[in-house]
Design a protein around this motif. Sequence first.
Motif, mmCIF file in Angstrom:
data_model
loop_
_atom_site.group_PDB
_atom_site.id
_atom_site.type_symbol
_atom_site.label_atom_id
_atom_site.label_comp_id
_atom_site.label_asym_id
_atom_site.label_seq_id
_atom_site.Cartn_x
_atom_site.Cartn_y
_atom_site.Cartn_z
ATOM 1 N N GLY B 271 -3.305 -9.440 -13.561
ATOM 2 C CA GLY B 271 -2.557 -8.190 -13.668
ATOM 3 C C GLY B 271 -1.081 -8.447 -13.876
ATOM 4 O O GLY B 271 -0.508 -9.404 -13.341
ATOM 5 N N PRO B 272 -0.445 -7.565 -14.653
ATOM 6 C CA PRO B 272 0.973 -7.756 -14.979
ATOM 7 C C PRO B 272 1.886 -7.610 -13.765
ATOM 8 O O PRO B 272 2.897 -8.313 -13.659
ATOM 9 N N GLU B 273 1.515 -6.724 -12.834
ATOM 10 C CA GLU B 273 2.371 -6.513 -11.677
ATOM 11 C C GLU B 273 2.440 -7.760 -10.810
ATOM 12 O O GLU B 273 3.510 -8.135 -10.311
ATOM 13 N N GLU B 296 3.086 -10.538 0.517
ATOM 14 C CA GLU B 296 2.960 -9.375 -0.363
ATOM 15 C C GLU B 296 2.970 -8.092 0.458
ATOM 16 O O GLU B 296 3.585 -7.098 0.070
ATOM 17 N N ALA B 297 2.330 -8.120 1.618
ATOM 18 C CA ALA B 297 2.284 -6.930 2.460
ATOM 19 C C ALA B 297 3.663 -6.603 3.029
ATOM 20 O O ALA B 297 4.015 -5.429 3.187
ATOM 21 N N THR B 298 4.446 -7.621 3.338
ATOM 22 C CA THR B 298 5.799 -7.400 3.864
ATOM 23 C C THR B 298 6.695 -6.851 2.748
ATOM 24 O O THR B 298 7.468 -5.905 2.966
ATOM 25 N N TYR B 299 6.579 -7.455 1.577
ATOM 26 C CA TYR B 299 7.307 -6.969 0.392
ATOM 27 C C TYR B 299 6.965 -5.500 0.155
ATOM 28 O O TYR B 299 7.835 -4.663 -0.081
ATOM 29 N N LEU B 300 5.674 -5.194 0.271
ATOM 30 C CA LEU B 300 5.189 -3.837 0.062
ATOM 31 C C LEU B 300 5.757 -2.867 1.092
ATOM 32 O O LEU B 300 6.136 -1.738 0.770
ATOM 33 N N ALA B 301 5.821 -3.326 2.336
ATOM 34 C CA ALA B 301 6.332 -2.455 3.413
ATOM 35 C C ALA B 301 7.771 -2.061 3.121
ATOM 36 O O ALA B 301 8.157 -0.892 3.271
ATOM 37 N N ILE B 329 1.547 3.479 -4.754
ATOM 38 C CA ILE B 329 2.522 2.528 -5.289
ATOM 39 C C ILE B 329 1.760 1.444 -6.033
ATOM 40 O O ILE B 329 0.655 1.072 -5.636
ATOM 41 N N ARG B 330 2.354 0.960 -7.129
ATOM 42 C CA ARG B 330 1.699 -0.097 -7.901
ATOM 43 C C ARG B 330 2.155 -1.420 -7.313
ATOM 44 O O ARG B 330 3.240 -1.897 -7.593
ATOM 45 N N ALA B 331 1.289 -1.992 -6.482
ATOM 46 C CA ALA B 331 1.641 -3.226 -5.795
ATOM 47 C C ALA B 331 1.112 -4.410 -6.587
ATOM 48 O O ALA B 331 0.267 -4.244 -7.465
ATOM 49 N N PRO B 332 1.581 -5.630 -6.279
ATOM 50 C CA PRO B 332 1.037 -6.817 -6.943
ATOM 51 C C PRO B 332 -0.486 -6.893 -6.826
ATOM 52 O O PRO B 332 -1.154 -7.350 -7.764
ATOM 53 N N GLN B 333 -1.079 -6.402 -5.738
ATOM 54 C CA GLN B 333 -2.522 -6.471 -5.576
ATOM 55 C C GLN B 333 -3.241 -5.335 -6.292
ATOM 56 O O GLN B 333 -4.472 -5.360 -6.384
ATOM 57 N N GLY B 334 -2.498 -4.367 -6.773
ATOM 58 C CA GLY B 334 -3.120 -3.191 -7.371
ATOM 59 C C GLY B 334 -2.558 -1.944 -6.731
ATOM 60 O O GLY B 334 -1.524 -1.976 -6.067
#
Lengths: 258, 395
Positions: B271-273, B296-301, B329-334
């Motif tokens: 995925g591009p994200e 990734e979860a911390t970045y997302l928070a 939100i479009r996160a790195p995981q989706g």
Amino acid sequence: MTAPRLIQNFRGCRGVLWGGGDAEALGRALARLGLSLVRTDPAAPAEAGGARLDPDRDVVFLDADQALDPALLLPAGSTLPDAPVIGLVGVEAPSRLRLLAEAGATAMLRKPVQGALVYSALFLGVNTYRRLRSAETRLAAGDRKRRGRRLLIKAVVALVQARGLGDDAAYAELRRESMRRRLDLEAFCEALFAPGSPFPAAWPLDRPSDRSFDPVPHPRGDDPNAQDADAGRRDRGPDRADAAVDGAGRRPDQARRA
Amino acid sequence: MPEVARFVVGLRLPVGILISSDGPYSVVSRSMLCGALLGIEEARAEHPGVVLVPTVRNPAGELPRYVAEASAMLAAGIRHVVGCYTSSSRKEIIPLFEKADALLWYPSHYEGFESSGNVVYTGAVANQHLLPLVAYLLGRFGQGASCDTYCVGSNYIWAWENNRILREAMGPAGGRVLAERYFPVGCTEFGPVIEAVLAARPSFVFNTLIGESSYAFLRDLRAACVARGIDQPGLVPVASCTLSEPELDAVGPEAVDGHITSSVYFASLGGPENARFVAAYRARFPEGPAVCADAEATYLAVRLLARAVAGAGTTEINAVKRAAASGSIRAPQGEVRLDPETMHAALTPRIARSDASGRFVVLREAAGPVPADPYLIRNSSRFGAVDLRPVLRVA
């Protein structure tokens, strides 16, 4: 007898709030756990009276700060309420806590209710209630056996005298015949001395399908034990799909809701 | 129309970053800190009207320091804190947040069974990590023959609760838990239990050890198997919901490959994200530590917090919670979306296996985000398991 299994998922259960002010926080916390919440007006107790509470699905949240007669939650002759009771404690005074104790509360929450500890209160409150109920059933069964002792002795003596058996052999035969008919031993012996019974002249019977020794069913009002047996039966809940022996002597057409 | 210079009066958002750079799990938590710092930089670019003012503190994995640092942050007027890795640290400071009516943004995957009104949970819970793992392992090992597991864990809530859920999930499918062994956090002596595992030959080992314990166990198990000519990843594979990329570095090259992890994020996702995120992370932190699920979860928070404050126009926590739970939100995981009822995130479960180069190869991926079920009300039976306990021993 093993203790009832622990319930850990309360989805589909119903909270019944007796009294109490703001139900919003409790309602939200219960919704997260899969429960609905209804309110009952303590002034109109018929709504949540004994006939309408389901011990397998309902959980009563009892606000201890209100003026309430805890007996409203208790069926006649029992110290255990019809459904698990969780107390909501505001003022920590003995008069309020006594109300909860008499109502049979098995867990509590602090007022104002917040999300924390609601699951724990449900877990402990419901499972402790089920253990108490199971214990009550065992006690009732014990009482029944005690009351039936006299007739059991009579039956053993009658067989010894009429058939010349030793008392151990007489007891073993009575037990065997009661098990063949899927009856409680004491209830079977009571039926042996019912009017019109051919016992002990006609003994033993070869065909367990002969129903002449079936006890006459007690009308519910007569025998308080019948209610307790039902209580034990309800304990099994819809998840136990077992074809259990009905030890209280009911015929298939009298099977109670599991 | 000429550009008019104007004062942008920003909305000041003081945010606490309470993440350990030292201590028993610093291998993972330093990666989380990097995720937070990258999140702050990107949030500043994305929401110029929100002035993020971070206060970064290192509790070094010590519970009293979590309490002290959190208290200091709250006393200074900070109302939003991103932090904590272990459940112990989170439970220790939640009362402070409830009292101050502040919001803890908790990014780590954990065992569930919580939903405080003062916490936002952006990490996976049991139905997003453990249950997909059980389904995968039963499918892989359970055809015909019984699927057995040997549980090895650190002696606290993460292991206790996961082992319980595992036992209850495996039982109805004919799986068996042969034993549960618990070890103090930080323990690195596993000789006897490795002997026991090799004697029992389970279908897989379920690993809930954390930190150094986990790395030592994996190294020693591999060494013992090599000494006996046993293909450890093939015959006695180790599965967990925790082992992540920076930890593979800590395990070491001799024992790095063949471990199974169930998680909602791996650095190797497509995925591009994610490509953009991983490239940005590696450019920002070229020395490491490697990016992982908790990073990734911390970045997302941080991104969710900034977006919610921008959307709500205030830092008041109820308004921020409402804004955070609206939209996705479009996160790195989706795609990631918060459930307003539980303030947990819908995340996409994956199963992956580590390879010799220290990367995770994805074996299975869910079709889309799975809503969190922190109390497992949709994913567990009404009754707990019947009390047929396996051999429960605390070493």
